[in-house]
Motif scaffolding. Structure first.
Motif, PDB file in Angstrom:
ATOM      1  N   MET B 122       0.836  -1.213   0.000  1.00 49.60           N
ATOM      2  CA  MET B 122       0.000   0.000   0.000  1.00 49.60           C
ATOM      3  C   MET B 122       0.857   1.242   0.000  1.00 49.60           C
ATOM      4  O   MET B 122       0.592   2.205  -0.710  1.00 49.60           O
ATOM      5  N   TYR B 125       2.154   1.966  -3.347  1.00 49.14           N
ATOM      6  CA  TYR B 125       1.130   2.575  -4.203  1.00 49.14           C
ATOM      7  C   TYR B 125       0.859   4.018  -3.798  1.00 49.14           C
ATOM      8  O   TYR B 125       0.603   4.869  -4.646  1.00 49.14           O
ATOM      9  N   ILE B 126       0.884   4.267  -2.489  1.00 53.60           N
ATOM     10  CA  ILE B 126       0.660   5.649  -2.041  1.00 53.60           C
ATOM     11  C   ILE B 126       1.759   6.547  -2.596  1.00 53.60           C
ATOM     12  O   ILE B 126       1.505   7.636  -3.113  1.00 53.60           O
ATOM     13  N   GLY B 129       1.197   7.015  -6.180  1.00 54.75           N
ATOM     14  CA  GLY B 129       0.054   7.915  -6.348  1.00 54.75           C
ATOM     15  C   GLY B 129       0.465   9.356  -6.114  1.00 54.75           C
ATOM     16  O   GLY B 129       0.097  10.246  -6.881  1.00 54.75           O
ATOM     17  N   ILE B 356      -6.105   5.422  -8.576  1.00 47.03           N
ATOM     18  CA  ILE B 356      -5.890   5.913  -7.212  1.00 47.03           C
ATOM     19  C   ILE B 356      -5.915   7.439  -7.194  1.00 47.03           C
ATOM     20  O   ILE B 356      -6.565   8.056  -6.355  1.00 47.03           O
ATOM     21  N   THR B 372      -6.113   4.678  -1.957  1.00 47.15           N
ATOM     22  CA  THR B 372      -5.228   3.502  -1.938  1.00 47.15           C
ATOM     23  C   THR B 372      -5.725   2.493  -0.934  1.00 47.15           C
ATOM     24  O   THR B 372      -5.820   1.290  -1.224  1.00 47.15           O
ATOM     25  N   ILE B 376      -6.754  -0.825  -2.861  1.00 47.92           N
ATOM     26  CA  ILE B 376      -5.807  -1.923  -2.649  1.00 47.92           C
ATOM     27  C   ILE B 376      -6.302  -2.819  -1.521  1.00 47.92           C
ATOM     28  O   ILE B 376      -6.220  -4.047  -1.584  1.00 47.92           O
TER      29      ILE B 376
END
Lengths: 264, 422
Positions: B122, B125-126, B129, B356, B372, B376
């Motif tokens: 996560m 991805y954050i 993003g 996202i 996210t 996710i």
């Protein structure tokens, strides 16, 4: 007599076979408001687009006198006209940054100055004192102009939320933030009511007299044109059909013919 | 209310039922079964009937409900609005609480290997993003090939680390630099493009990088991928159970028992720090002239030109900086996995990152975190349901778009206010 600020000679703009501007010559003086009028489709906005670098003129020359030296405007392409030559413009259909606040709109107009001050962001990232000082100065300039148009109390609102008349005025003072030598206004009075038009006249006179900035004005609203213009250029089908003071223009048979047609 | 509405709703739900029948009839109703080594069509009309009835009745109630809602219009009652107001008021406190929670997270009793892996994913991805938020959210350039920079970062980290044996902290900036350069490389040809056209070219760019990685066998080992990427060390102290002769490891240096979780926890903090740096950088640069120029460019490019803002440089910096953070995240990915192959950098990754950013609310940093966790997290929760994962993912997107069409947090805060400076 004040000196010549803008000198346009034999300007021609062709789009394929269409001749939008045909061999146009005129000049605008410093501390003057020069109006360009003409029926719809006469090529007024095209003149602006050539001057401000949005179009590349097919032929002719455009010179801007800046601190006693002549700059060839044809040398500058799009954003450089504003950045290097100091020619600012507004648009027929208002182009603010609607989702940004009024103050941010004013700050973006001072971008180049602030960008240098922020050391291309490096000094800005480390909060250098010199940058913060410059940012504060830019805020002061913004506040100065917002005070003039009476929008200081709305500085933190989105520009898109302002009433139409205020958006017009904001676009003009935003253009003034780049400290231009020549301000080109494309129909600033379009859609304004009588009271707002009068306020606009006051603002334009202030810019002309107190800021010593030459103004080039496209306008259909004759109360604005006649009220504040020092000099009027009349276009029709891309050609200049008349040039003179507001009073002369009003009485010119050619102009009346262009607007109203001839008697059979 | 009245007869009219019920009649209309009935008609509408009948129509919905017909569409459902047309869709589900062939898909669900006709199933092929092997009988005596021949394929036979076995109709399952009961299930189709159930689905159709469900759609029709559901549609009927939605109609009735939305009528009631129309009556209540005018009252600010939406949950999303309440959430965004709450976040506005308590933004700072929530941010501090969230950061504090992320810091103590590895020491929570439930934080086992599984949870840590999800948390790391996560966080990656954050970070991606937040990086892409610069390009899409601030500069308004719809970039569908962001994963390319993630890949460039990962591969340049891997190659430098494998061939030169440089440490993570040297390779990280190099990877960021390479990714940033690729950002500029992509930026130049797309300077004049906007909207859909830009999206298509960036999409193609993402695929080009992936195909390049797949085919340049001498450098990237193609589909075999790169193996043996050095694991990160704790400032020179490796995480190894049996260290080489004379090399001190993390657990011997601190006098701890060896535990494989130590490395995982270190990786977690590493990505946390990288992500927070990305966030802090973005928040700061948004308030600088270049950040304001990005947003102005998103709003109106022609107005920008008329004010002397250089659109070329402004766009290129957005591409380069966004790509750089993608590259950082990529090198983290490489060091965490110790193995990378072009498989990890497919278009779906780009699409998830774009989702996202867009669902979070363009330009909103907090929105990226929320979406996210939502997206996710949802994919993870539905992991056991296999193919339904993507259905849930798509469903979540549709729901957000229905209830929050401009993203979870759509409200934008000015970068500078008059109030502050007087």
């Amino acid at each position: 007599m004040s000196e010549t600020l803008l000198d346009v000679q034999n300007l021609t703009m062709k789009f394929g076979g269409l001749i939008a501007i045909d061999d146009l010559s005129f000049s605008a003086k410093k501390d003057h408001i020069t109006s360009i009028i003409g029926p719809n489709g006469a090529g007024k906005t095209t003149v602006f687009n050539c001057l401000t670098g949005f179009y590349k003129a097919t032929a002719g020359s455009m010179y801007l006198s800046k601190n006693n030296n002549k700059m060839d405007l044809k040398k500058f392409s799009d954003f450089k006209v504003a950045q290097k030559a100091g020619v600012a413009r507004t648009f027929q259909n208002i182009r603010l940054f609607p989702q940004m606040s009024v103050l941010e709109n004013m700050m973006v107009a001072q971008h180049n100055k602030l960008m240098t001050a922020s050391g291309f962001s490096i000094l800005g990232l480390i909060n250098s004192k010199s940058y913060l000082q410059k940012e504060k100065e830019a805020m002061e300039i913004s506040k100065y102009w917002l005070d003039i148009i009476g929008l200081t109390n709305r500085a933190d609102d989105n520009a898109g939320d302002l009433p139409y008349g205020d958006q017009r005025k904001l676009e003009i003072v935003r253009a003034m933030c780049i400290e231009p030598h020549l301000l080109c206004l494309d129909e600033p009075a379009a859609g304004l009511n009588a009271k707002e038009s009068a306020e606009l006249n006051k603002l334009l006179k202030f810019i002309k007299n107190d800021k010593k900035t030459g103004i080039l004005l496209i306008e259909h609203d004759m109360s604005v044109v006649m009220g504040i213009s020092d000099h009027v250029v009349v276009l029709n089908y891309g050609k200049k059909i008349f040039e003179g003071t507001a009073k002369q223009t009003k009485n010119s048979p050619e102009v009346i013919e262009a607007y109203l047609g001839t008697e059979d | 209310m009245g007869k009219d509405l019920i009649q209309k709703s009935l008609k509408d739900s009948l129509f919905t039922g017909i569409i459902a029948l047309a869709l589900f009839g062939p898909i669900v109703g006709l199933r092929t079964v092997a009988k005596n080594e021949v394929l036979v069509v076995e109709p399952k009309w009961f299930i189709v009937l159930l689905i159709v009835a469900f759609c029709a009745i559901g549609r009927f109630f939605i109609n009735i409900y939305s009528y009631k809602k129309e009556q209540r219009r005018g009252e600010p009652s939406s949950l999303g609005k309440a959430i965004s107001n709450f976040l506005d008021e308590k933004g700072a406190q929530i941010a501090i609480a969230a950061i504090a929670f992320s810091i103590i997270f590895p020491f929570m009793p439930f934080a086992d290997r599984y949870w840590m892996d999800i948390a790391i994913m996560m966080m990656t991805y954050i970070m991606l993003g937040w990086g892409l938020n610069i390009v899409i959210g601030l500069a308004g350039l719809l970039d569908l090939g962001y994963v390319a920079f993630y890949a460039v970062g990962a591969y340049s980290y891997a190659l430098f680390a494998i061939h030169f044996g440089w440490s993570f902290w040297i390779c990280l900036p190099i990877a960021g630099l390479f990714a940033g350069m690729f950002g500029i490389l992509l930026g130049f040809p797309v300077l004049r493009l906007r909207g859909d056209y830009l999206a298509i070219v960036t999409l193609a760019f993402g695929e080009m990088i992936r195909i390049l990685l797949l085919n340049w066998y001498e450098l990237t080992k193609g589909p075999d991928g790169l193996t043996g990427i050095p694991r990160p060390s704790f400032f020179g102290l490796p995480f190894k159970r049996y260290p080489d002769e004379g090399v001190e490891t993390f657990h011997t240096f601190f006098g701890l028992e060896y535990d494989p979780m130590q490395r995982i926890i270190f990786l977690y903090y590493l990505i946390l720090v990288l992500a927070l740096i990305t966030n802090a950088f973005t928040i700061k640069i948004r308030r600088l002239p270049v950040g304001r120029a990005w947003e102005a460019l998103r709003e109106d490019e022609i107005a920008c030109k008329s004010l002397g803002v250089n659109p070329r440089n402004t766009k290129l910096t957005a591409f380069a900086i966004g790509a750089m953070f993608g590259g950082f995240a990529g090198s983290f990915f490489a060091t965490r996995q110790a193995f990378i192959s072009p498989e990890s950098f497919t278009f779906i990754e780009s699409a998830i990152i774009v989702a996202i950013v867009v669902l979070g609310g363009m330009g909103s940093q907090t929105g990226v975190v929320l979406s996210t966790i939502f997206l996710i997290g949802l994919i993870e929760v539905f992991r056991d349901f296999e193919s339904y994962r993507m259905v849930a993912f798509g469903g979540a997107m549709v729901l957000i778009m229905i209830f929050r069409p401009r993203g979870i947090l759509a409200k934008r805060k000015p970068t500078i206010t008059m109030g502050k400076h007087g």
